[in-house]
Design a protein around this motif. Structure first.
Motif, PDB file in Angstrom:
ATOM      1  N   LYS A 131      -9.933   0.694   7.795  1.00  0.00           N
ATOM      2  CA  LYS A 131     -10.214   0.210   6.458  1.00  0.00           C
ATOM      3  C   LYS A 131     -10.893  -1.080   6.224  1.00  0.00           C
ATOM      4  CE  LYS A 131      -6.927   0.895   3.481  1.00  0.00           C
ATOM      5  NZ  LYS A 131      -5.600   1.557   2.945  1.00  0.00           N
ATOM      6  N   CYS A 170     -11.219  -2.925  -7.121  1.00  0.00           N
ATOM      7  CA  CYS A 170     -10.942  -4.259  -6.260  1.00  0.00           C
ATOM      8  C   CYS A 170     -11.534  -5.378  -7.388  1.00  0.00           C
ATOM      9  CB  CYS A 170     -11.668  -4.082  -4.986  1.00  0.00           C
ATOM     10  SG  CYS A 170     -11.500  -5.795  -4.196  1.00  0.00           S
ATOM     11  N   THR A 182      -5.052   4.448  -0.684  1.00  0.00           N
ATOM     12  CA  THR A 182      -4.367   2.999  -0.657  1.00  0.00           C
ATOM     13  C   THR A 182      -3.019   3.088   0.114  1.00  0.00           C
ATOM     14  OG1 THR A 182      -3.470   3.160  -2.679  1.00  0.00           O
ATOM     15  CG2 THR A 182      -5.608   2.313  -2.672  1.00  0.00           C
ATOM     16  N   CYS A 184      -0.644   0.356  -0.595  1.00  0.00           N
ATOM     17  CA  CYS A 184       0.106  -0.628  -1.209  1.00  0.00           C
ATOM     18  C   CYS A 184       0.903  -0.457  -2.301  1.00  0.00           C
ATOM     19  CB  CYS A 184      -0.952  -1.784  -1.477  1.00  0.00           C
ATOM     20  SG  CYS A 184      -2.150  -1.334  -2.803  1.00  0.00           S
ATOM     21  N   PHE A 197      -5.908  -5.614  -7.861  1.00  0.00           N
ATOM     22  CA  PHE A 197      -5.950  -5.096  -6.720  1.00  0.00           C
ATOM     23  C   PHE A 197      -7.068  -5.880  -5.732  1.00  0.00           C
ATOM     24  CE2 PHE A 197      -8.210  -1.676  -3.993  1.00  0.00           C
ATOM     25  CZ  PHE A 197      -7.003  -1.534  -3.158  1.00  0.00           C
ATOM     26  N   GLN A 198      -6.825  -6.099  -4.585  1.00  0.00           N
ATOM     27  CA  GLN A 198      -7.866  -6.438  -3.493  1.00  0.00           C
ATOM     28  C   GLN A 198      -7.881  -5.474  -2.439  1.00  0.00           C
ATOM     29  OE1 GLN A 198      -7.158 -10.557  -2.877  1.00  0.00           O
ATOM     30  NE2 GLN A 198      -9.352 -10.981  -3.694  1.00  0.00           N
ATOM     31  N   CYS A 199      -8.921  -5.035  -2.058  1.00  0.00           N
ATOM     32  CA  CYS A 199      -9.210  -4.058  -0.999  1.00  0.00           C
ATOM     33  C   CYS A 199      -8.853  -4.756   0.571  1.00  0.00           C
ATOM     34  CB  CYS A 199     -10.382  -3.356  -0.904  1.00  0.00           C
ATOM     35  SG  CYS A 199     -11.900  -4.122  -0.659  1.00  0.00           S
ATOM     36  N   SER A 200      -8.847  -4.060   1.477  1.00  0.00           N
ATOM     37  CA  SER A 200      -8.589  -4.446   2.984  1.00  0.00           C
ATOM     38  C   SER A 200      -9.904  -5.047   3.308  1.00  0.00           C
ATOM     39  CB  SER A 200      -8.397  -3.419   3.932  1.00  0.00           C
ATOM     40  OG  SER A 200      -7.035  -2.867   3.440  1.00  0.00           O
ATOM     41  N   THR A 203      -9.551  -8.675   1.887  1.00  0.00           N
ATOM     42  CA  THR A 203      -8.678  -9.405   2.048  1.00  0.00           C
ATOM     43  C   THR A 203      -8.768  -9.574   3.779  1.00  0.00           C
ATOM     44  OG1 THR A 203      -7.109  -7.472   2.670  1.00  0.00           O
ATOM     45  CG2 THR A 203      -6.892  -8.667   0.223  1.00  0.00           C
ATOM     46  N   GLU A 207      -4.186  -4.597   1.926  1.00  0.00           N
ATOM     47  CA  GLU A 207      -4.568  -4.647   0.524  1.00  0.00           C
ATOM     48  C   GLU A 207      -3.239  -5.271  -0.160  1.00  0.00           C
ATOM     49  OE1 GLU A 207      -5.897   0.058   0.502  1.00  0.00           O
ATOM     50  OE2 GLU A 207      -3.809  -0.552   0.511  1.00  0.00           O
TER      51      GLU A 207
END
Length: 320
Positions: A131, A170, A182, A184, A197-200, A203, A207
């Motif tokens: 991811k 995201c 997801t 998380c 939310f922030q995606c992998s 980040t 997540e």
């Protein structure tokens, strides 16, 4: 991926991010690039070819580019097809063991689940690694003005189709991600709810997700979710609305989870009877214990009249 023909058994990715077994009944070439697939429940839907994967294949060509080994050897996935190392995302490392290597498609097929993907185990770790990169160029997607859908029907880590009401957006890149993909989430998503939310990819690791404090009318959120799940307009207060609210109270109102049950009932009923967004059964000559939404729409980003929340509204920048 690799070509499919009429009569082939396939795995077709649906808008929830999951793969479902089906059989190709008809193909349409050219602009539409889709196939008519009959699924195990005998339902039939048109599915884009990019979201269809052959359930079995032994042909010695790369399932991404359909080319033979050429200069570099093909790596065989333990569960499905052959790949050129550079065609797979992420690139297959030279030291990969061809007797145990598993491709991105198969990792996602095993790890994705309703309510959120696996969080532990080998496939969970493989999924987290894969991811970190998207298998497509985010900048190449053509979005509508609201940034809810794109013409390519390409979303999430899996590049599958999607439906934004059951996905997380995201806050950094703006892409939408399936609940099933997801890792998380602690509880299943509700239609119309609010998250940061922030995606992998953004980040560069796991997540992050945070459920925003409730600044919307709880009654509106519950009725909207129930109306989409049950495909009905009216719901019984005691047996459906209040029951669902009590069962999901901790996730609906994280900051107010200590509210006594008797107060929940009173405040919820008061909201349903006093707010202009709701209609009761007595107004349409039905049972007065029935309630529904005047207009089936998600709760507004902020609520000026919310009998259940006394805190001032906050600024919400991203919404699922």
């Amino acid at each position: 991926m690799g070509g499919v023909s009429e009569g082939d058994d396939v795995l077709a990715r649906w808008s929830d991010g999951l793969l479902y077994l089906g059989n190709v009944k008809r193909q349409v070439d050219g602009v539409k690039q889709c196939c008519l697939v009959r699924f195990e429940d005998n339902s039939e839907f048109w599915v884009l070819r990019k979201d269809i994967h052959s359930a079995a294949g032994v042909e010695e060509v790369c399932c991404i580019c359909d080319a033979p080994p050429l200069k570099e050897p093909l790596i065989n996935c333990l569960k499905c097809h052959h790949y050129h190392p550079e065609c797979h995302t992420p690139t297959i490392e030279p030291e990969a063991d061809s007797d145990s290597w598993i491709c991105r498609q198969c990792v996602f097929a095993v790890a994705t689940k309703r309510g959120g993907a696996l969080k532990r185990g080998r496939f969970a770790r493989l999924m987290q690694f894969m991811k970190l990169r998207l298998p497509y160029q985010l900048s190449s997607l053509d979005w509508d003005p609201q940034h809810l859908t794109n013409q390519q029907q390409c979303y999430c880590y899996c590049a599958g189709p999607g439906w934004n009401l059951k996905m997380l957006q995201c806050g950094s890149c703006g892409q939408w991600f399936h609940e099933a993909c997801t890792q998380c989430l602690l509880k299943p998503l509700l239609y119309g709810d609010f998250y940061q939310f922030q995606c992998s990819v953004c980040t560069k690791g796991p997540e992050t997700v945070q459920r925003l404090p409730m600044t919307v009318d709880l009654a509106h959120l519950v009725l909207y979710h129930l109306s989409l799940c049950c495909k009905r307009k009216y719901f019984d207060f005691d047996h459906e609305i209040l029951s669902f609210t009590n069962e999901n109270w901790d996730s609906l109102l994280l900051g107010l989870s200590d509210t006594p049950r008797q107060d929940r009932c009173h405040n919820l009923l008061n909201a349903l009877n006093s707010h202009k967004d709701f209609v009761s059964g007595k107004e349409i000559k039905k049972k007065k214990c029935l309630f529904g939404l005047q207009v089936r729409a998600p709760p507004p980003l902020t609520s000026d009249l919310s009998p259940l929340v006394t805190d001032p509204p906050i600024s919400i920048t991203h919404r699922r």
